[in-house]
Design an enzyme around this catalytic site. Structure first.
Site, PDB file in Angstrom:
ATOM      1  N   GLU A  35       3.438  -9.304  -2.033  1.00  0.00           N
ATOM      2  CA  GLU A  35       2.145  -9.919  -1.719  1.00  0.00           C
ATOM      3  C   GLU A  35       2.069 -11.418  -1.956  1.00  0.00           C
ATOM      4  O   GLU A  35       1.280 -12.106  -1.293  1.00  0.00           O
ATOM      5  CB  GLU A  35       1.036  -9.204  -2.508  1.00  0.00           C
ATOM      6  CG  GLU A  35       0.682  -7.827  -2.001  1.00  0.00           C
ATOM      7  CD  GLU A  35       1.664  -6.743  -2.431  1.00  0.00           C
ATOM      8  OE1 GLU A  35       1.519  -5.595  -1.983  1.00  0.00           O
ATOM      9  OE2 GLU A  35       2.584  -7.045  -3.242  1.00  0.00           O
ATOM     10  N   GLY A  55       0.799  -1.217   0.000  1.00  0.00           N
ATOM     11  CA  GLY A  55       0.000   0.000   0.000  1.00  0.00           C
ATOM     12  C   GLY A  55       0.828   1.262   0.000  1.00  0.00           C
ATOM     13  O   GLY A  55       0.371   2.320  -0.445  1.00  0.00           O
TER      14      GLY A  55
END
Length: 385
Positions: A163, A140
């Site tokens: 991720e 993010g």
């Protein structure tokens, strides 16, 4: 708005997860000094991981400043336990995601919809948005910096989209900006989750220039005292403070392009493992074997689809994908399992399903790209371009 205004917000109250002690510490600090709006992410113990409340405060602030003629440009930084800078943003609050996903909390859906809308706003902001990407810049944190008109890294920058290690995919527009890295660098970064420093970030077109970490505070403070004719002048002044560096290439670029340009994940793995006498190939293969096999398939498809998409279409695709990460296979979420292993139980032994790359069904991977919504009802239907 006066020459110096300051707004602080305690974002813990927005998700209902804060304690009384945490309530005393605002997680986003905003102020206008001179002609520049300043944002400091202020959740240092969590490496400034984004909560839903932080996303909402960033959106509220940026929308207000976009309409404010006093604000010619925006600057954003993170903070560490010793003060400003040192850590930009480590990503989303994965413990919240695990808890919300496990409990069926609808704020899980809100988080991703609102975060992706924020990412889109930053890319299309219309005023200079200057990101001081010092320290950790992951997940993010990339989402709130890659759309910046000026992306500054330092010798302390540690950048990654990790991720696949938690059974997720590089979201927040990751398909868009990784697919636009040179050659097949985007596939390499997306599948392995490897961390790169300042020089490689610039070479990968994920940063625009470097600044010595020791110089950031002086530049930040001076930004609020200078007089500028327009927003472009603000950015040009900051650019004049960057370190002149000779253009360099990403290490192992030829190997990256050769292996990560192969047609699919099994082909990539077979080729890497066939070259086991090469240290880079052996290390890369070992890394991929630790990632979620299913999500490796999904991520490779994501990056390659995104090359032909604009940002809005990529974010809509990623919103579809993240819905499937939590709901495609009830009780068998790779994402919940990956977060459990890394951040909840911390056993670092995720039980991926399927456990081996060789057992992944291509049909299961393709299902991540089926939208759960008709186009007119998509949560991000209104995003343009």
């Amino acid at each position: 708005m006066s020459d110096k205004t300051e707004t602080t917000t305690n974002t813990n109250t927005n998700t209902g997860t804060g304690t009384a002690a945490a309530a005393a510490a605002p997680e986003v600090l905003t102020e206008v000094r001179g002609q520049v709006g300043f944002i400091t992410l202020n959740r240092p113990k969590a490496l400034n991981a984004l909560s839903l409340g932080m996303v909402r405060e960033l959106m509220r602030t940026l929308l207000a400043w976009r309409q404010d003629p006093q604000v010619l440009a925006v600057a954003i930084r993170g903070s560490n336990k010793e003060g400003a800078f040192g850590a930009f943003c480590a990503g989303g609050d994965i413990r919240f995601l695990h808890r919300a996903g496990t409990e069926g909390n609808p704020q899980l859906e809100d988080f991703f919809t609102e975060e992706y809308a924020l990412n889109h706003l930053i890319h299309h902001y219309g005023k200079p948005y200057i990101a001081f990407m010092d320290g950790i810049v992951m997940g993010g944190g990339m989402g709130i910096s890659q759309g910046a008109s000026l992306r500054i890294v330092t010798e302390r920058t540690r950048m990654a989209m990790p991720e696949t290690a938690i059974g997720l995919f590089p979201d927040v527009g990751g398909g868009y900006f990784l697919s636009r890295c040179p050659g097949h660098v985007g596939e390499w970064l997306a599948l392995t989750g490897n961390t790169i420093g300042a020089a490689d970030a610039v070479a990968a077109k994920l940063a625009d220039g470097s600044m010595a970490s020791a110089d950031q505070a002086a530049v930040w403070e001076a930004l609020g005292t200078q007089s500028f004719g327009d927003g472009a002048a603000v950015q040009q002044w900051v650019e004049s403070k960057l370190i002149a560096t000779s253009p360099g290439g990403i290490s192992a670029r030829s190997q990256i392009d050769h292996y990560f340009g192969l047609p699919d994940v099994p082909a990539i793995m077979a080729a890497l493992e066939a070259a086991a006498d090469d240290d880079w190939c052996r290390s890369t293969a070992a890394t991929l074997r630790q990632r979620s096999p299913l999500m490796l398939f999904v991520v490779l498809e994501q990056i390659r689809r995104a090359r032909a998409m604009n940002l809005a279409d990529d974010l809509r695709m990623e919103r579809d994908m993240v819905r499937h990460c939590f709901h495609l296979r009830p009780g068998q979420s790779e994402t919940l399992e990956g977060i459990r292993a890394l951040a909840v139980d911390k056993d670092h032994a995720p039980r991926w399903n399927p456990a081996r790359i060789e057992d992944v069904s291509a049909a299961t991977a393709r299902a991540f790209f089926d939208s759960p919504w008709p186009a007119h009802a998509h949560p991000l239907a209104t995003l343009a371009g």
